[in-house]
Design a protein around this motif. Structure first.
Motif, PDB file in Angstrom:
ATOM      1  N   ARG A 249       0.850  -1.192   0.000  1.00  0.00           N
ATOM      2  CA  ARG A 249       0.000   0.000   0.000  1.00  0.00           C
ATOM      3  C   ARG A 249       0.880   1.233   0.000  1.00  0.00           C
ATOM      4  NH1 ARG A 249      -4.061  -2.554   4.131  1.00  0.00           N
ATOM      5  NH2 ARG A 249      -5.890  -2.894   2.825  1.00  0.00           N
ATOM      6  N   PHE A 250       0.430   2.263  -0.718  1.00  0.00           N
ATOM      7  CA  PHE A 250       1.131   3.537  -0.746  1.00  0.00           C
ATOM      8  C   PHE A 250       0.413   4.489   0.208  1.00  0.00           C
ATOM      9  CE2 PHE A 250       1.894   1.608  -4.874  1.00  0.00           C
ATOM     10  CZ  PHE A 250       3.253   1.781  -5.042  1.00  0.00           C
ATOM     11  N   LYS A 251       1.119   4.878   1.274  1.00  0.00           N
ATOM     12  CA  LYS A 251       0.511   5.768   2.274  1.00  0.00           C
ATOM     13  C   LYS A 251      -0.837   5.215   2.722  1.00  0.00           C
ATOM     14  CE  LYS A 251       1.782   9.397   3.443  1.00  0.00           C
ATOM     15  NZ  LYS A 251       2.558   9.791   4.633  1.00  0.00           N
ATOM     16  N   ARG A 252      -0.872   3.883   2.938  1.00  0.00           N
ATOM     17  CA  ARG A 252      -2.048   3.151   3.407  1.00  0.00           C
ATOM     18  C   ARG A 252      -3.210   3.209   2.424  1.00  0.00           C
ATOM     19  NH1 ARG A 252       0.009   0.160   4.805  1.00  0.00           N
ATOM     20  NH2 ARG A 252      -1.494  -0.790   6.196  1.00  0.00           N
ATOM     21  N   ARG A 253      -2.918   3.323   1.126  1.00  0.00           N
ATOM     22  CA  ARG A 253      -3.961   3.303   0.094  1.00  0.00           C
ATOM     23  C   ARG A 253      -3.616   2.242  -0.937  1.00  0.00           C
ATOM     24  NH1 ARG A 253      -4.937   9.332  -2.087  1.00  0.00           N
ATOM     25  NH2 ARG A 253      -6.593   8.272  -3.225  1.00  0.00           N
ATOM     26  N   ASP A 254      -4.639   1.575  -1.451  1.00  0.00           N
ATOM     27  CA  ASP A 254      -4.466   0.573  -2.499  1.00  0.00           C
ATOM     28  C   ASP A 254      -4.515   1.240  -3.866  1.00  0.00           C
ATOM     29  OD1 ASP A 254      -4.241  -1.940  -1.128  1.00  0.00           O
ATOM     30  OD2 ASP A 254      -6.345  -1.721  -0.544  1.00  0.00           O
ATOM     31  N   TRP A 255      -3.639   0.793  -4.747  1.00  0.00           N
ATOM     32  CA  TRP A 255      -3.617   1.292  -6.118  1.00  0.00           C
ATOM     33  C   TRP A 255      -3.466   0.107  -7.067  1.00  0.00           C
ATOM     34  CZ3 TRP A 255      -4.267   6.502  -6.961  1.00  0.00           C
ATOM     35  CH2 TRP A 255      -4.077   7.336  -5.851  1.00  0.00           C
ATOM     36  N   LYS A 256      -4.389  -0.019  -8.010  1.00  0.00           N
ATOM     37  CA  LYS A 256      -4.276  -1.071  -9.011  1.00  0.00           C
ATOM     38  C   LYS A 256      -3.292  -0.641 -10.091  1.00  0.00           C
ATOM     39  CE  LYS A 256      -8.873  -3.027  -8.282  1.00  0.00           C
ATOM     40  NZ  LYS A 256     -10.141  -3.451  -8.923  1.00  0.00           N
ATOM     41  N   ASN A 257      -2.765  -1.632 -10.771  1.00  0.00           N
ATOM     42  CA  ASN A 257      -1.784  -1.293 -11.806  1.00  0.00           C
ATOM     43  C   ASN A 257      -2.451  -0.686 -13.037  1.00  0.00           C
ATOM     44  OD1 ASN A 257      -2.869  -3.980 -12.124  1.00  0.00           O
ATOM     45  ND2 ASN A 257      -1.468  -4.254 -13.837  1.00  0.00           N
ATOM     46  N   THR A 258      -3.739  -0.990 -13.264  1.00  0.00           N
ATOM     47  CA  THR A 258      -4.442  -0.421 -14.421  1.00  0.00           C
ATOM     48  C   THR A 258      -5.351   0.715 -13.983  1.00  0.00           C
ATOM     49  OG1 THR A 258      -6.190  -2.078 -14.180  1.00  0.00           O
ATOM     50  CG2 THR A 258      -4.359  -2.603 -15.666  1.00  0.00           C
ATOM     51  N   HIS A 259      -5.495   1.711 -14.835  1.00  0.00           N
ATOM     52  CA  HIS A 259      -6.368   2.856 -14.533  1.00  0.00           C
ATOM     53  C   HIS A 259      -6.848   3.433 -15.866  1.00  0.00           C
ATOM     54  CE1 HIS A 259      -2.817   5.469 -15.430  1.00  0.00           C
ATOM     55  NE2 HIS A 259      -2.177   4.433 -14.930  1.00  0.00           N
ATOM     56  N   PRO A 260      -7.685   2.689 -16.594  1.00  0.00           N
ATOM     57  CA  PRO A 260      -8.036   3.076 -17.966  1.00  0.00           C
ATOM     58  C   PRO A 260      -8.776   4.405 -18.086  1.00  0.00           C
ATOM     59  CG  PRO A 260      -9.431   1.277 -17.163  1.00  0.00           C
ATOM     60  CD  PRO A 260      -8.343   1.449 -16.161  1.00  0.00           C
ATOM     61  N   ASP A 261      -9.475   4.806 -17.055  1.00  0.00           N
ATOM     62  CA  ASP A 261     -10.307   6.008 -17.149  1.00  0.00           C
ATOM     63  C   ASP A 261      -9.731   7.208 -16.414  1.00  0.00           C
ATOM     64  OD1 ASP A 261     -12.163   4.493 -18.586  1.00  0.00           O
ATOM     65  OD2 ASP A 261     -13.088   3.783 -16.724  1.00  0.00           O
TER      66      ASP A 261
END
Length: 986
Positions: A735-747
């Protein structure tokens, strides 16, 4: 009778002098480094966040008055540091401060520091720049921003560097009377509404307070006249109890134990030893008396005290050399023709010990290939069905309330080529929102949070990652293995490197501390037997080390069948017993070999028995350590961590080598060359003995002898690189700064910010969402950029080179559209202490084939992995390598269509100096800001410099300390960076 009295008097004086030398050295140290009654020390922003603690403060030392802080013989303030008056007051009548300024220094006498960035303060400065806004004034701050400033015109715009006396009087007539030396000014001030909470603060430059007095009324109504003059006698009165105990313990360690050893071995009168070691001859007495001056400068006191100890040890060594041969192998037999007996005995014992070591390893490694432990009938937790897994996703099960002493985790996974599944069996789950590292300065919910921060404020966490972690890999560049994780530290497996084929697999991970095993498709492929005996899993998480894992699931967690646990632990017990016996016989054989090579004593039965007895005695501490180690290894004791056990065993080995040298010296009458030969033989024997010592602990030996990149390909080095892992919370649960981030972000457009602790938001709890990256996202969305997100990929203590590795090795998986590069401050650090990234060391090259040499290399390399050590050994602040890495970064980003923005990382000194310098050790001819501007112009990269925006209100509390921005600093930084991104990037 007279002689007896004189002897007793001399013995008493010797003990008293030596003990007092230690006591005074501690007193001088405490007086210069220790705490003061009623004064608390904080670093910068803790005038905002009062109850926190910097990560490098050492627990426990505070109780001895030796906390690492700048309070002692005086208050030495710099880098936005503050000294707090810890008395609770109802009212204040008078404040007196004796202060010394260096050029461009300032003093803030804070009157009411009740909440973050909100207070009144009287400010004195020594700035010689006539245009500087930092002038003598009464100032009021709200959330770090200056709101009122009443100049002290009668006192002058600024003071000269040097010593000054400040007196502040608060009268019932609503007046504040400030007197500096012989100048005075009276100001209107709402004394009746003041809730006193006093502190002394500074700017970037050195400010020294030598006296502080406060007169007022305590909360309980009692009158208070408190004064700290930082006298050594005050320190003595406050700490004499603790210092007496500590000095006595040190005396026993530094003098008592060596004296006892020499007395027993040299058979010399204890009275003679004491007087001729600690008191006589007369020059030693004079030297000891010099160490008793309580006003001695601290460094000189350390030198004198250290030399006194060394001289005492030299005298003890001389007394031992003149001893009566307690280590001598004494026989009356002829020596000719008997050397072969020693050699035969040595060879026989060594051969037996080698055989036992092989048997130990074979018994231990027989676990490989066996079937996994059977599950008991009870169920702890389960998750049926399978699912794919992508970056930013996890499967997590928490069963901390049911923690069993043994645990069996079974699951199915489907992997395609070059996929890596990570499975962590943790003592407890990391908190979902609060910081997993103590990098903020608050133990309580945030005060004064800005609008837009809607997360739950549960306070920071002291969470420590402890986990059995397994990689299941089809990627040849990142081998499968069982690892032990403790916060950001990794211990890799000696059995690692196994690979699974693409397809479906059933995996069983069993934990019964100190043993953990991994079985794939019905066979154990990896194990380790050095887990902390207190480790009990309470949660599991499944993560992916690459963009996706095809499938994982059908998770079932149960206890292990008791009989299976007992059988395997018994096997380890017998393996450890064989190892201990092997080490004993090896050392005994080495002693016989040493006697054969360096002495001419008899090899008859009496000589052999005498040597065996003396050898056993020489390594007596090691035999005691072996018993302790065995109990710890079996989990019968849990008194200390593995590292301490190993270090004490190493000390026991060294002591045994010292005793062996004594035995060889006393058993031979050869000349100096023969004595040197004996020392060389002892050194060689100690190395061999250490190899046997290392065989007892295969996991530790593997750690000593291998680089962290063993068996890996360069594109995966970031996974285990200690400089990237250090203080990088992402590695705990991705987690980055306790946040989840997916590798894809199409929008969405994704902006990723890189940097060190300032960018990370050191000093600001993650759940507050008040770093400039969080505020940048909110600001841009408010300005109409709805499909946008900002990911904070920074972590503390890194420089441009480390950030580039992090970007190219991992962060490209998150597909950034824009990267903001915000480095400057940490450019002094050595990010390649093992020369691996330079290409000098390959992934299959051992650190050393010898455990002893590997341990020495590890010590030096691992020391440089410490952020604090990097700061301490930094010589000259240089940025010449920054340009090379920035060019590589831009080239790599442009190859993938990623836009780049350079950001000049600001510091408190950068703002106070009006942009002249960023760091104290920066070279004038290669300033970071000039490099960023020049390179930005050459490569057509937008460059964000926050300095003009900070200079508009230069007096604001932009920073918590020398380099970490306050919430206000982060907000203004974000506002103006957003404008640059809108105009030139988005």
């Amino acid at each position: 009778m007279e002689g007896s009295k004189k002897r007793i008097w001399q013995i008493g004086c010797a003990v008293l002098l030596s003990w007092t030398v230690l006591f005074n050295t501690l007193l001088v140290s405490v007086d210069n480094l220790g705490v003061r009654d009623g004064i608390g020390y904080i670093n910068g922003g803790k005038v905002f966040r009062l109850q926190g603690t910097m990560w490098y403060h050492i627990p426990g030392l505070l109780d001895l008055g030796l906390a690492p802080q700048n309070l002692g013989g005086q208050i030495n303030l710099r880098n936005n540091e503050f000294a707090l008056l810890e008395h609770d007051l109802r009212s204040v009548e008078r404040i007196e401060v004796d202060v010394e300024f260096e050029d461009d220094a300032m003093l803030l006498v804070i009157l009411d520091r009740h909440s973050e960035g909100n207070f009144w303060a009287l400010r004195l400065t020594a700035f010689d720049d006539p245009e500087s806004p930092f002038v003598n004034a009464l100032v009021r701050y709200e959330r770090g921003r200056i709101q009122d400033r009443i100049e002290l015109k009668d006192i002058g715009k600024s003071l000269s560097p040097g010593t000054h006396t400040l007196v502040i009087e608060l009268t019932n007539q609503g007046q504040l009377i400030a007197t500096v030396d012989d100048k005075q000014q009276t100001l209107p001030f709402a004394v009746d509404t003041l809730r006193p909470k006093l502190a002394l603060g500074c700017g970037e430059r050195n400010t020294t307070v030598t006296r502080w007095r406060v007169v007022g009324v305590r909360d309980g109504g009692e009158a208070m006249d408190w004064e700290e003059t930082f006298s050594v006698m005050g320190t003595l009165g406050r700490t004499q109890g603790n210092l007496t105990i500590l000095a006595s313990l040190l005396w026993l360690l530094l003098f008592g134990a060596p004296l006892a050893k020499v007395w027993l071995e040299a058979r010399t009168s204890i009275g003679t030893l004491l007087t001729h070691t600690l008191l006589l001859p007369l020059p030693r007495t004079i030297f000891g008396l010099l160490c008793l001056i309580p006003w001695m400068p601290m460094l000189l006191q350390w030198i004198l005290g250290g030399l006194y100890i060394v001289y005492a040890w030299i005298s003890l060594w001389e007394a031992m050399a003149q001893g009566k041969g307690t280590w001598k192998i004494n026989t009356n037999s002829e020596t000719n023709g008997t050397r072969w007996r020693w050699l035969v005995a040595a060879a026989l014992l060594s051969a037996i010990s080698v055989g036992l070591f092989f048997a130990k390893s074979a018994l231990r490694n027989s676990l490989l290939g066996q079937a996994p432990s059977k599950a008991s009938s009870s169920l702890i937790a389960e998750k049926q069905g399978t699912q794919s897994l992508a970056l930013g996703e996890r499967i997590a099960l928490d069963f901390e309330s049911k923690q069993p002493e043994t645990l069996r985790l079974e699951f199915r996974t489907v992997l395609t080529e070059n996929q890596v599944l990570r499975v962590d069996l943790m003592a407890s789950s990391p908190p979902p929102q609060t910081d997993v590292y103590q990098v903020d300065r608050s133990q309580d919910p945030a005060e004064g949070s800005e609008e837009g921060s809607d997360d739950e404020h549960s306070g920071p966490s002291d969470y420590e990652m402890r986990a059995v972690s397994v990689f299941i890999s089809t990627d040849p560049g990142l081998p499968s293995e069982l690892r032990w994780l403790r916060t950001d530290k990794v211990r890799r497996s000696e059995h690692g490197g196994w690979q699974v084929e693409p397809g479906e697999h059933t995996v069983v991970i069993s934990v019964s501390a100190p043993l953990a095993t991994v079985a794939v498709d019905g066979k154990i492929v990896d194990f380790r037997a050095n887990l902390d005996p207190s480790f009990i899993p309470g949660a599991v998480q499944f993560l992916t080390q690459n963009p996706t894992v095809k499938a994982v699931g059908d998770v079932r967690i149960t206890p292990i069948e008791p009989n299976a646990v007992t059988e395997r632990l018994d096997r380890l017990m017998w393996s450890n017993l064989l190892g201990a016996l092997a080490l004993f016989l090896l050392i005994l054989g080495l002693i016989f070999a040493a006697v054969s090579l360096t002495t001419g004593v008899s090899g008859d039965k009496a000589g052999l028995l005498r040597a065996a007895g003396l050898g056993t005695r020489a390594y007596g501490l090691l035999w005691l350590w072996l018993i302790w180690w065995f109990a710890e290894a079996q989990g019968w004791l849990n008194l200390s961590r593995e590292g301490l056990v190993v270090n004490l065993g190493t000390l026991a080995l060294l002591m045994g080598g010292f005793n062996l040298a004594q035995m060889l010296r006393q058993s031979d009458n050869g000349g100096r060359i023969k004595q040197l030969l004996s020392l060389a033989v002892v050194a060689l024997i100690s190395i061999i003995a250490f190899e046997g010592f290392a065989q007892l602990q295969p996991e530790r030996r593997h750690y000593w002898t291998t680089h962290w990149n063993q068996g890996m390909q360069a594109q995966h080095y970031w996974v285990h690189d200690p400089m990237i892992r250090r203080l990088n919370p992402w590695f705990i649960d991705m987690r980055f700064k306790r946040r989840d981030w997916k590798n894809t972000h199409p929008d969405k457009t994704r902006i990723v910010v890189f940097g060190g602790s300032q960018t990370y938001g050191w000093g600001i709890p993650a759940m507050d969402r008040m770093t400039f990256s969080d505020q940048l996202e909110r600001i841009l969305i408010q300005r109409g950029h709805k499909d946008l997100e900002v990911l904070n990929a920074a972590f503390p203590g890194v420089k441009t080179a480390t950030g580039l590795r992090w970007f190219s090795g991992n962060m490209l998986c998150y597909q950034p559209d824009v990267v903001v590069i915000n480095f400057v401050v940490n450019e002094f650090m050595n990010v390649d202490p093992y020369h691996i990234w330079a290409g000098e060391v390959g992934p299959d090259e051992p650190l050393s084939n010898l455990a002893s040499l590997g341990a020495l290399k590890r010590f030096s390399g691992d020391s440089m992995d410490s952020h604090l050590m990097q700061i301490l050994v930094a010589s000259v602040y240089e940025i010449y390598a920054m340009e090379k890495y920035l060019r590589w970064w831009v080239e790599l980003a442009r190859e993938r269509g990623i836009k780049v923005v350079f950001s000049i990382e600001p510091t408190n000194l950068y703002v106070e100096s009006g942009g002249k310098v960023i760091m104290r050790k920066e070279r004038d001819d290669s300033s970071a800001q000039a490099l960023y501007r020049r390179l930005g112009k050459e490569l057509n990269i937008p460059v964000y410099d926050p300095l003009p925006h900070f200079l508009k209100e230069q007096e604001n509390m932009w920073f918590y300390d020398t380099m970490h921005m306050s919430r206000l600093g982060h907000r203004v930084f974000a506002e103006n960076l957003a404008t640059l991104l809108e105009n030139k990037v988005l």
